[in-house]
Structure formats: structure tokens, C-alpha cells
Write a protein that holds these residues in place. Structure first.
Motif, PDB file in Angstrom:
ATOM      1  N   GLY A  52       0.796  -1.223   0.000  1.00 48.62           N
ATOM      2  CA  GLY A  52       0.000   0.000   0.000  1.00 48.62           C
ATOM      3  C   GLY A  52       0.825   1.269   0.000  1.00 48.62           C
ATOM      4  O   GLY A  52       0.274   2.362  -0.114  1.00 48.62           O
ATOM      5  N   SER A  53       2.149   1.156   0.140  1.00 46.29           N
ATOM      6  CA  SER A  53       2.970   2.367   0.078  1.00 46.29           C
ATOM      7  C   SER A  53       3.012   2.842  -1.365  1.00 46.29           C
ATOM      8  O   SER A  53       2.934   2.051  -2.302  1.00 46.29           O
ATOM      9  CB  SER A  53       4.372   2.119   0.626  1.00 46.29           C
ATOM     10  OG  SER A  53       5.054   1.156  -0.148  1.00 46.29           O
ATOM     11  N   TRP A  54       3.082   4.157  -1.550  1.00 43.98           N
ATOM     12  CA  TRP A  54       3.056   4.698  -2.905  1.00 43.98           C
ATOM     13  C   TRP A  54       4.078   5.819  -3.060  1.00 43.98           C
ATOM     14  O   TRP A  54       4.507   6.439  -2.090  1.00 43.98           O
ATOM     15  CB  TRP A  54       1.665   5.193  -3.288  1.00 43.98           C
ATOM     16  CG  TRP A  54       1.087   6.242  -2.374  1.00 43.98           C
ATOM     17  CD1 TRP A  54       0.269   6.028  -1.303  1.00 43.98           C
ATOM     18  CD2 TRP A  54       1.291   7.664  -2.450  1.00 43.98           C
ATOM     19  NE1 TRP A  54      -0.039   7.223  -0.697  1.00 43.98           N
ATOM     20  CE2 TRP A  54       0.567   8.246  -1.389  1.00 43.98           C
ATOM     21  CE3 TRP A  54       2.005   8.496  -3.295  1.00 43.98           C
ATOM     22  CZ2 TRP A  54       0.528   9.622  -1.167  1.00 43.98           C
ATOM     23  CZ3 TRP A  54       1.975   9.868  -3.073  1.00 43.98           C
ATOM     24  CH2 TRP A  54       1.245  10.412  -2.016  1.00 43.98           C
ATOM     25  N   THR A  55       4.450   6.033  -4.309  1.00 38.51           N
ATOM     26  CA  THR A  55       5.363   7.109  -4.683  1.00 38.51           C
ATOM     27  C   THR A  55       4.766   7.822  -5.881  1.00 38.51           C
ATOM     28  O   THR A  55       4.291   7.183  -6.814  1.00 38.51           O
ATOM     29  CB  THR A  55       6.751   6.560  -5.064  1.00 38.51           C
ATOM     30  OG1 THR A  55       7.280   5.842  -3.944  1.00 38.51           O
ATOM     31  CG2 THR A  55       7.709   7.670  -5.453  1.00 38.51           C
ATOM     32  N   ARG A  56       4.783   9.142  -5.829  1.00 42.96           N
ATOM     33  CA  ARG A  56       4.359   9.958  -6.961  1.00 42.96           C
ATOM     34  C   ARG A  56       5.617  10.487  -7.628  1.00 42.96           C
ATOM     35  O   ARG A  56       6.539  10.949  -6.956  1.00 42.96           O
ATOM     36  CB  ARG A  56       3.498  11.129  -6.488  1.00 42.96           C
ATOM     37  CG  ARG A  56       3.021  12.026  -7.619  1.00 42.96           C
ATOM     38  CD  ARG A  56       2.282  13.280  -7.133  1.00 42.96           C
ATOM     39  NE  ARG A  56       1.256  12.996  -6.146  1.00 42.96           N
ATOM     40  CZ  ARG A  56       1.319  13.372  -4.859  1.00 42.96           C
ATOM     41  NH1 ARG A  56       2.354  14.025  -4.400  1.00 42.96           N
ATOM     42  NH2 ARG A  56       0.342  13.092  -4.032  1.00 42.96           N
ATOM     43  N   LEU A  57       5.668  10.400  -8.969  1.00 43.29           N
ATOM     44  CA  LEU A  57       6.800  10.909  -9.733  1.00 43.29           C
ATOM     45  C   LEU A  57       6.304  11.998 -10.663  1.00 43.29           C
ATOM     46  O   LEU A  57       5.215  11.888 -11.236  1.00 43.29           O
ATOM     47  CB  LEU A  57       7.429   9.782 -10.560  1.00 43.29           C
ATOM     48  CG  LEU A  57       7.868   8.545  -9.778  1.00 43.29           C
ATOM     49  CD1 LEU A  57       8.247   7.429 -10.730  1.00 43.29           C
ATOM     50  CD2 LEU A  57       9.016   8.886  -8.850  1.00 43.29           C
ATOM     51  N   ASP A  58       7.112  13.047 -10.830  1.00 44.31           N
ATOM     52  CA  ASP A  58       6.729  14.106 -11.759  1.00 44.31           C
ATOM     53  C   ASP A  58       7.050  13.684 -13.190  1.00 44.31           C
ATOM     54  O   ASP A  58       7.485  12.558 -13.444  1.00 44.31           O
ATOM     55  CB  ASP A  58       7.383  15.440 -11.384  1.00 44.31           C
ATOM     56  CG  ASP A  58       8.894  15.460 -11.545  1.00 44.31           C
ATOM     57  OD1 ASP A  58       9.468  14.561 -12.195  1.00 44.31           O
ATOM     58  OD2 ASP A  58       9.522  16.407 -11.026  1.00 44.31           O
ATOM     59  N   ARG A  60      11.049  12.341 -11.243  1.00 42.43           N
ATOM     60  CA  ARG A  60      11.642  12.696  -9.949  1.00 42.43           C
ATOM     61  C   ARG A  60      10.585  12.493  -8.870  1.00 42.43           C
ATOM     62  O   ARG A  60       9.402  12.786  -9.100  1.00 42.43           O
ATOM     63  CB  ARG A  60      12.086  14.156  -9.944  1.00 42.43           C
ATOM     64  CG  ARG A  60      13.198  14.460 -10.922  1.00 42.43           C
ATOM     65  CD  ARG A  60      13.551  15.917 -10.872  1.00 42.43           C
ATOM     66  NE  ARG A  60      12.345  16.684 -11.204  1.00 42.43           N
ATOM     67  CZ  ARG A  60      12.347  17.881 -11.755  1.00 42.43           C
ATOM     68  NH1 ARG A  60      13.466  18.491 -12.013  1.00 42.43           N
ATOM     69  NH2 ARG A  60      11.217  18.499 -12.030  1.00 42.43           N
ATOM     70  N   PRO A  61      10.984  11.998  -7.701  1.00 48.86           N
ATOM     71  CA  PRO A  61      10.012  11.822  -6.618  1.00 48.86           C
ATOM     72  C   PRO A  61       9.308  13.140  -6.302  1.00 48.86           C
ATOM     73  O   PRO A  61       9.944  14.183  -6.190  1.00 48.86           O
ATOM     74  CB  PRO A  61      10.866  11.354  -5.442  1.00 48.86           C
ATOM     75  CG  PRO A  61      12.073  10.735  -6.075  1.00 48.86           C
ATOM     76  CD  PRO A  61      12.320  11.535  -7.324  1.00 48.86           C
TER      77      PRO A  61
END
Length: 125
Positions: free
Chosen positions: A36-42, A46-47
Motif C-alpha cells: 500500500g505504500s506509494w510514490t508519486r513521480l513528476d 523525480r520523486p
């Protein structure tokens, strides 16, 4: 000696969705792991944010992904009236990739999008 695959790891990727286009032509990606952990990237990968989905939202995301059944969708589904300056979404899950213009999103894919974290950071924070 070959290693047999074990149960799905919490660190394995559950789904990655990239949204591109729109009036400003921006791109953003949200990657959700099995825990359920998430990361948004542009748009430059890039984080641009991280977090963890609450357990109930993660369960709804998994259910929505099951209903969406990317393995059975065409790689580039079409349909619906053309939306100029609309978004295009690319869904990647379990070795399957589907790219869909916003006017061709199925109800099941819309449900997946509804359970994802936002593609852009909340400017109020």
C-alpha cells in the motif's frame, strides 16, 4: 537449484499509472507497492510525494484492479467522443500494460483511478 516463487512481496509493485496530456501537457506517475505504500513521480520521473494507502483503500484498489482485468483489455482501447486536451492514462500491472485516453476509460478503470493517490500534490499542504 531453482528458487520457487514465494508469496507476493510487500515490496512488489501492485500497479503503476501514468497520466499525461491535458491542457498543460503535464505527466505524472503514481506507483503503488503491495503493502500500500506509494510514490508519486513528476514528468521527469523525480520523486514528488510518498505515502501509504489506508488498508481499506488498498483493498478497494485491489478489488478495482481485479474488476479492470488488464490482461483482457486491448492494449489501446478506444471509444467515446474525442476529448481535446484530455488526459491519457497508462496502467501497468502484473506484466500487462494498457494505455487509454480519458474518453475511453471503462467504469472499472475509473474505479482504479478513484482509489489511487492524487497525481499532483495538494497545494494547500
Amino acid at each position: 537449484m531453482p528458487v520457487s516463487p514465494g508469496p507476493s512481496s510487500a515490496l512488489e509493485r501492485l500497479v503503476t499509472v501514468t497520466r499525461s496530456g491535458g491542457y498543460a501537457g503535464k505527466a505524472a506517475t503514481v506507483a503503488v507497492k503491495g503493502d500500500g505504500s506509494w510514490t508519486r513521480l513528476d514528468g521527469r520521473l523525480r520523486p514528488a510525494g510518498t505515502g501509504k494507502l489506508p488498508a481499506d483503500r488498498e483493498a478497494r484498489l485491489r478489488a478495482a484492479l481485479g474488476r479492470a482485468d488488464l490482461a483482457r483489455l486491448p492494449r489501446f482501447p478506444t471509444g467515446g467522443p474525442k476529448v481535446f486536451d484530455g488526459f491519457v492514462y497508462t496502467f501497468v500491472q502484473g506484466g500487462y500494460e494498457v494505455t487509454v485516453a480519458q474518453e475511453s476509460l471503462t467504469p472499472a478503470l475509473l474505479a482504479v483511478l478513484a482509489e489511487l493517490p492524487p497525481f499532483e500534490a495538494d497545494p494547500q499542504r
